[in-house]
Design a protein around this motif. Structure first.
Motif, PDB file in Angstrom:
ATOM      1  N   THR A 186       0.838  -1.209   0.000  1.00 25.81           N
ATOM      2  CA  THR A 186       0.000   0.000   0.000  1.00 25.81           C
ATOM      3  C   THR A 186       0.866   1.249   0.000  1.00 25.81           C
ATOM      4  O   THR A 186       0.551   2.245  -0.659  1.00 25.81           O
ATOM      5  CB  THR A 186      -0.916   0.006   1.239  1.00 25.81           C
ATOM      6  OG1 THR A 186      -1.681  -1.203   1.262  1.00 25.81           O
ATOM      7  CG2 THR A 186      -1.852   1.199   1.219  1.00 25.81           C
ATOM      8  N   LYS A 187       1.971   1.221   0.730  1.00 22.78           N
ATOM      9  CA  LYS A 187       2.864   2.381   0.807  1.00 22.78           C
ATOM     10  C   LYS A 187       3.526   2.660  -0.549  1.00 22.78           C
ATOM     11  O   LYS A 187       3.677   3.815  -0.950  1.00 22.78           O
ATOM     12  CB  LYS A 187       3.935   2.150   1.876  1.00 22.78           C
ATOM     13  CG  LYS A 187       3.398   2.186   3.296  1.00 22.78           C
ATOM     14  CD  LYS A 187       4.528   2.031   4.311  1.00 22.78           C
ATOM     15  CE  LYS A 187       3.994   2.113   5.743  1.00 22.78           C
ATOM     16  NZ  LYS A 187       5.083   1.969   6.751  1.00 22.78           N
ATOM     17  N   LEU A 189       2.311   1.915  -3.528  1.00 21.13           N
ATOM     18  CA  LEU A 189       1.289   2.460  -4.419  1.00 21.13           C
ATOM     19  C   LEU A 189       0.991   3.916  -4.078  1.00 21.13           C
ATOM     20  O   LEU A 189       0.783   4.755  -4.968  1.00 21.13           O
ATOM     21  CB  LEU A 189       0.013   1.626  -4.325  1.00 21.13           C
ATOM     22  CG  LEU A 189       0.077   0.228  -4.957  1.00 21.13           C
ATOM     23  CD1 LEU A 189      -1.215  -0.535  -4.675  1.00 21.13           C
ATOM     24  CD2 LEU A 189       0.303   0.319  -6.458  1.00 21.13           C
ATOM     25  N   ALA A 190       0.977   4.234  -2.775  1.00 19.07           N
ATOM     26  CA  ALA A 190       0.703   5.605  -2.337  1.00 19.07           C
ATOM     27  C   ALA A 190       1.802   6.551  -2.802  1.00 19.07           C
ATOM     28  O   ALA A 190       1.534   7.664  -3.283  1.00 19.07           O
ATOM     29  CB  ALA A 190       0.563   5.652  -0.812  1.00 19.07           C
ATOM     30  N   LEU A 191       3.062   6.117  -2.703  1.00 21.44           N
ATOM     31  CA  LEU A 191       4.185   6.949  -3.143  1.00 21.44           C
ATOM     32  C   LEU A 191       4.172   7.114  -4.661  1.00 21.44           C
ATOM     33  O   LEU A 191       4.452   8.194  -5.180  1.00 21.44           O
ATOM     34  CB  LEU A 191       5.514   6.335  -2.690  1.00 21.44           C
ATOM     35  CG  LEU A 191       5.876   6.530  -1.210  1.00 21.44           C
ATOM     36  CD1 LEU A 191       7.134   5.752  -0.869  1.00 21.44           C
ATOM     37  CD2 LEU A 191       6.088   8.014  -0.898  1.00 21.44           C
ATOM     38  N   ALA A 192       3.850   6.025  -5.367  1.00 19.66           N
ATOM     39  CA  ALA A 192       3.784   6.088  -6.833  1.00 19.66           C
ATOM     40  C   ALA A 192       2.680   7.053  -7.270  1.00 19.66           C
ATOM     41  O   ALA A 192       2.861   7.851  -8.193  1.00 19.66           O
ATOM     42  CB  ALA A 192       3.538   4.702  -7.414  1.00 19.66           C
ATOM     43  N   MET A 244      10.857   1.562  -2.435  1.00 16.71           N
ATOM     44  CA  MET A 244      10.389   2.641  -1.572  1.00 16.71           C
ATOM     45  C   MET A 244      11.367   3.807  -1.584  1.00 16.71           C
ATOM     46  O   MET A 244      10.968   4.966  -1.730  1.00 16.71           O
ATOM     47  CB  MET A 244      10.207   2.124  -0.137  1.00 16.71           C
ATOM     48  CG  MET A 244       9.008   1.232   0.061  1.00 16.71           C
ATOM     49  SD  MET A 244       7.450   2.150   0.028  1.00 16.71           S
ATOM     50  CE  MET A 244       7.578   3.032   1.578  1.00 16.71           C
ATOM     51  N   GLU A 245      12.646   3.504  -1.445  1.00 18.71           N
ATOM     52  CA  GLU A 245      13.669   4.551  -1.421  1.00 18.71           C
ATOM     53  C   GLU A 245      13.753   5.255  -2.774  1.00 18.71           C
ATOM     54  O   GLU A 245      13.915   6.479  -2.848  1.00 18.71           O
ATOM     55  CB  GLU A 245      15.029   3.933  -1.057  1.00 18.71           C
ATOM     56  CG  GLU A 245      16.136   4.941  -0.808  1.00 18.71           C
ATOM     57  CD  GLU A 245      15.843   5.870   0.366  1.00 18.71           C
ATOM     58  OE1 GLU A 245      16.343   7.011   0.346  1.00 18.71           O
ATOM     59  OE2 GLU A 245      15.118   5.457   1.290  1.00 18.71           O
ATOM     60  N   ALA A 246      13.632   4.472  -3.864  1.00 18.13           N
ATOM     61  CA  ALA A 246      13.689   5.051  -5.215  1.00 18.13           C
ATOM     62  C   ALA A 246      12.514   5.994  -5.448  1.00 18.13           C
ATOM     63  O   ALA A 246      12.672   7.063  -6.050  1.00 18.13           O
ATOM     64  CB  ALA A 246      13.694   3.938  -6.254  1.00 18.13           C
ATOM     65  N   LEU A 247      11.319   5.620  -4.965  1.00 20.20           N
ATOM     66  CA  LEU A 247      10.144   6.475  -5.120  1.00 20.20           C
ATOM     67  C   LEU A 247      10.296   7.771  -4.324  1.00 20.20           C
ATOM     68  O   LEU A 247       9.943   8.855  -4.801  1.00 20.20           O
ATOM     69  CB  LEU A 247       8.887   5.727  -4.675  1.00 20.20           C
ATOM     70  CG  LEU A 247       8.372   4.641  -5.630  1.00 20.20           C
ATOM     71  CD1 LEU A 247       7.305   3.791  -4.956  1.00 20.20           C
ATOM     72  CD2 LEU A 247       7.833   5.261  -6.912  1.00 20.20           C
TER      73      LEU A 247
END
Length: 274
Positions: A186-187, A189-192, A244-247
């Motif tokens: 979910t995190k 997708l939220a960042l994307a 996550m870090e890349a986003l």
């Protein structure tokens, strides 16, 4: 003066009106002449007869379709004109659709649809009615040696026509299967989604330019002046290990880029100023 690509009629029920088609656009690129490396003289294209082993004139060339290896059926231009369907001079509207009903992958080329020699009431009514109802027309027209399925849509006070590919012309064999079992959090997708919203903006075509063309022009200018040719640095893309870090870095980077882009001039403007 713009050249007419096709001239005929649009048939809409029992109503028909004259129209002309003009090319709406074409890809622009820097064209190079072919030269003989030894003396840099222009290379000429020569039509050559393999059987007689000699060059021939263009007027001596006819169209031929190979039915068997080495056997051809010759077809004359007059014969092709004689068998052209009615759509060679009349576009008959077959149905009306919403633009979203047609997948953009089917779009081939675009044309401006102008009225005949002067604006007619049927042209205006046809255009305004489509705009008010939100529909576009599907029709057929023969030009450039084939019969096209086309979509005609209303754009402001004008009509735009798009030729469409037939389904068998789409290279389905080139379509690759995409893995669907990738697990996403979910995190992530939220960042994307945040990155998408951050990069969202109205489409302004004038803000985009052909960097490759600019670089080729620069290359030609440098060589003409006997200067050293400067190469373009190519960024190295490393595989994403931590999504996550890349986003997070992408969101931070896009925010910085958006701010600097507001004060960065267009390359063409920079050259002009120089």
């Amino acid at each position: 003066m713009a050249s007419v690509v096709w001239k005929g009629y649009i048939s809409f029920g029992l109503v028909s009106f004259p129209v002309r088609l003009f090319s709406a656009g074409r890809a622009e690129a820097i064209h190079f002449h072919m030269l003989h490396r030894k003396d840099q003289s222009r290379v000429k294209e020569v039509w050559y007869c393999a059987e007689e082993n000699k060059p021939i004139e263009r007027s001596d060339i006819v169209k031929g379709y190979e039915v068997r290896k080495g056997e051809y059926v010759v077809v004359e231009d007059e014969e092709l004109k004689a068998i052209a369907p009615a759509t060679a001079n009349t576009m008959e509207v077959l149905q009306f659709v919403h633009d979203t009903d047609v997948d953009p992958i089917y779009f081939e080329s675009s044309y401006y649809v102008a009225p005949g020699e002067e604006l007619t009431k049927p042209y205006s009514v046809f255009s305004k009615a489509m705009k008010e109802t939100g529909y576009s027309a599907i029709a057929k027209v023969s030009m450039h040696g084939r019969e096209h399925v086309v979509l005609i849509r209303s754009a402001k006070d004008d009509l735009i026509l798009h030729t469409l590919f037939y389904p068998n012309e789409l290279h389905q064999g080139n379509k690759q299967s995409t893995p669907t079992k990738a697990v996403t959090s979910t995190k992530e997708l939220a960042l994307a989604a945040q990155l998408i919203k951050q990069l969202a903006a109205p489409f302004k075509p004038n803000e985009f330019h052909d960097t490759y063309r600019v670089n080729v022009e620069k290359l030609i200018e440098q060589k003409e002046k006997g200067q050293k040719v400067t190469s373009e640095p190519k960024p190295k893309r490393a595989p994403v290990i931590d999504l996550m870090e890349a986003l997070k870095k992408s969101i931070k980077s896009s925010d910085t880029s958006a701010k600097s882009a507001k004060v960065r001039p267009h390359p063409a403007k920079r050259r002009k100023a120089a």
